[in-house]
Design an enzyme around this catalytic site. Structure first.
Site, PDB file in Angstrom:
ATOM      1  N   THR A  17       0.820  -1.218   0.000  1.00  0.00           N
ATOM      2  CA  THR A  17       0.000   0.000   0.000  1.00  0.00           C
ATOM      3  C   THR A  17       0.852   1.265   0.000  1.00  0.00           C
ATOM      4  O   THR A  17       1.976   1.262   0.521  1.00  0.00           O
ATOM      5  CB  THR A  17      -0.882   0.016   1.272  1.00  0.00           C
ATOM      6  OG1 THR A  17      -1.477   1.307   1.419  1.00  0.00           O
ATOM      7  CG2 THR A  17      -0.081  -0.264   2.526  1.00  0.00           C
ATOM      8  N   TYR A  45      -1.663   0.061  10.088  1.00  0.00           N
ATOM      9  CA  TYR A  45      -1.981  -0.609   8.823  1.00  0.00           C
ATOM     10  C   TYR A  45      -0.769  -0.569   7.887  1.00  0.00           C
ATOM     11  O   TYR A  45      -0.310  -1.606   7.397  1.00  0.00           O
ATOM     12  CB  TYR A  45      -3.192   0.063   8.157  1.00  0.00           C
ATOM     13  CG  TYR A  45      -3.396  -0.386   6.732  1.00  0.00           C
ATOM     14  CD1 TYR A  45      -3.742  -1.694   6.445  1.00  0.00           C
ATOM     15  CD2 TYR A  45      -3.217   0.502   5.670  1.00  0.00           C
ATOM     16  CE1 TYR A  45      -3.900  -2.115   5.133  1.00  0.00           C
ATOM     17  CE2 TYR A  45      -3.375   0.085   4.371  1.00  0.00           C
ATOM     18  CZ  TYR A  45      -3.717  -1.218   4.104  1.00  0.00           C
ATOM     19  OH  TYR A  45      -3.869  -1.640   2.800  1.00  0.00           O
TER      20      TYR A  45
END
Ligand code: UD1
Length: 329
Positions: free
Chosen positions: A118, A142
């Site tokens: 990501t 995350y």
């Protein structure tokens, strides 16, 4: 019999689009998904096995049964604010489960590994645009949970013959142009999805989080990539690894951004009706601008986006939402 491809999280949003493309290309696919966020009927090709990536006995059995030489690993939790309130869940599900999967894959002699990473690994980059060699500095669990898996892959690559492609996703949006699958996750937080839900009347209002950012119109700027193009990047990564390509880390974006206001204007234009928009405070942890340096993926994989068009992305998002709500177009 063809070698198998194990797709973890193949019933989810990006995974299911990739499985569809792999199936159309005639690949032998086995999907492993615990269906916590995914949907059985979104898996249009291959076998679906309901279970967890962290279940090593199950994973090892699947790798052997399907003679798997490639793993494409999507399964993960992906909601940034949730990772802040429950970091250990993110490290368990994204980092520890990936470690277990890698151990099984390594023991089974899996040759190729494609990993969903990501743009969150970059944190808040100063210029707003990030290239693959921009220092990583995640600002939430995350992003860190994904970055840790990147490191495991690189270390394993040095210690074994397994080669990988790490794909760092920017902002995915849109759905299958033929309307078979799309983003169905309940409680979605992504801007395009939320806007489509508001357009269909599923939400009272849509909030712009912050209008005082140092951007041209004061709202956050992101690099929105159509899920079809993103799925295609996985197939290109597979071709590349099969051709003997060495391990790579690649940004997945178009290399230009749109502000929240621009996205919402486009959605309204395509929908033909105004949205109910409310301007509010910034959302914690949102960087002002996040745009991919997007040359490397084109050079290395020969990837060519086909849907680099915000109206097209908005149209497919709206079409899918319309289908979900059962409204006529
Ligand atoms: C998304 C991903 C994140 C990834 C990042 C890459 C998820 C859940 N998040 O986060 O993993 O690292 O892309 O860029 O997959 N906004 C509003 N109102 C809304 C929703 C969003 O104004 O209702 C704004 C946000 O403040 C932001 C922009 O829209 O400026 C995009 O937000 P969002 O779609 O939530 O994605 P990211 O937070 O960028």
């Amino acid at each position: 019999m063809k070698k198998g491809i194990l797709v973890t999280g193949g019933a989810g949003y990006i995974g299911s689009h990739t499985v569809r493309q792999l199936g159309e290309a005639g690949e032998r696919i086995v999907v492993l998904d615990n269906l916590s966020k995914g949907f059985r009927d979104h898996v249009l090709y291959g076998d679906l096995i309901e279970g967890d990536t962290a279940d090593q006995a199950l994973v090892s059995r699947i790798l052997a049964d399907y003679d798997v030489d490639t793993v494409i690993h999507f399964a993960a939790h992906t909601i940034v604010p949730e990772s802040v309130t429950d970091p250990l869940m993110y490290y368990r599900n994204n980092t520890c489960a990936s470690r277990n999967l890698l151990e099984c894959a390594s023991e089974a002699g899996v040759k190729h590994f494609v990993f969903s990473s990501t743009a969150a690994v970059y944190g808040e980059p100063e210029s707003g645009q990030c290239w693959e060699d921009t220092p990583t500095a995640p600002i939430n669990p995350y992003g860190m949970s994904k970055l840790m898996t990147e490191h495991m892959l690189r270390d394993l690559g040095k210690a074994s013959a397994m080669r990988h492609v790490i794909l760092r996703y920017f902002n995915v949006a849109g759905s299958d142009p033929q309307g078979r699958i799309g983003q169905s996750t309940p409680g979605a937080t992504l801007l395009m999805k939320v806007a489509a839900e508001q357009a269909m009347g599923k939400r009272e209002a849509l909030y712009i989080f912050g209008t005082d950012y140092p951007t041209p119109d004061g709202t956050g700027v992101r690099d929105y990539i159509h899920v079809e193009d993103l799925a295609d990047a996985h197939l290109k990564a597979l071709d590349y690894l099969r051709d003997g390509g060495e391990s790579q880390t690649l940004n997945c974006g178009y290399g230009h951004g749109y502000s929240v206001r621009e996205v919402l204007e486009t959605v309204q234009k395509v929908h033909g009706k105004p949205l109910n928009i409310i301007e509010t405070e910034r959302r914690a942890g949102d960087p002002p601008t996040l745009i991919a340096g997007a040359d490397k993926i084109r050079e290395v994989l020969g990837w060519q986006p086909r849907y680099d068009d915000l109206e097209e992305i908005a149209r497919s998002s709206l079409n899918w939402e319309r289908k979900l709500t059962g409204q006529a177009s």
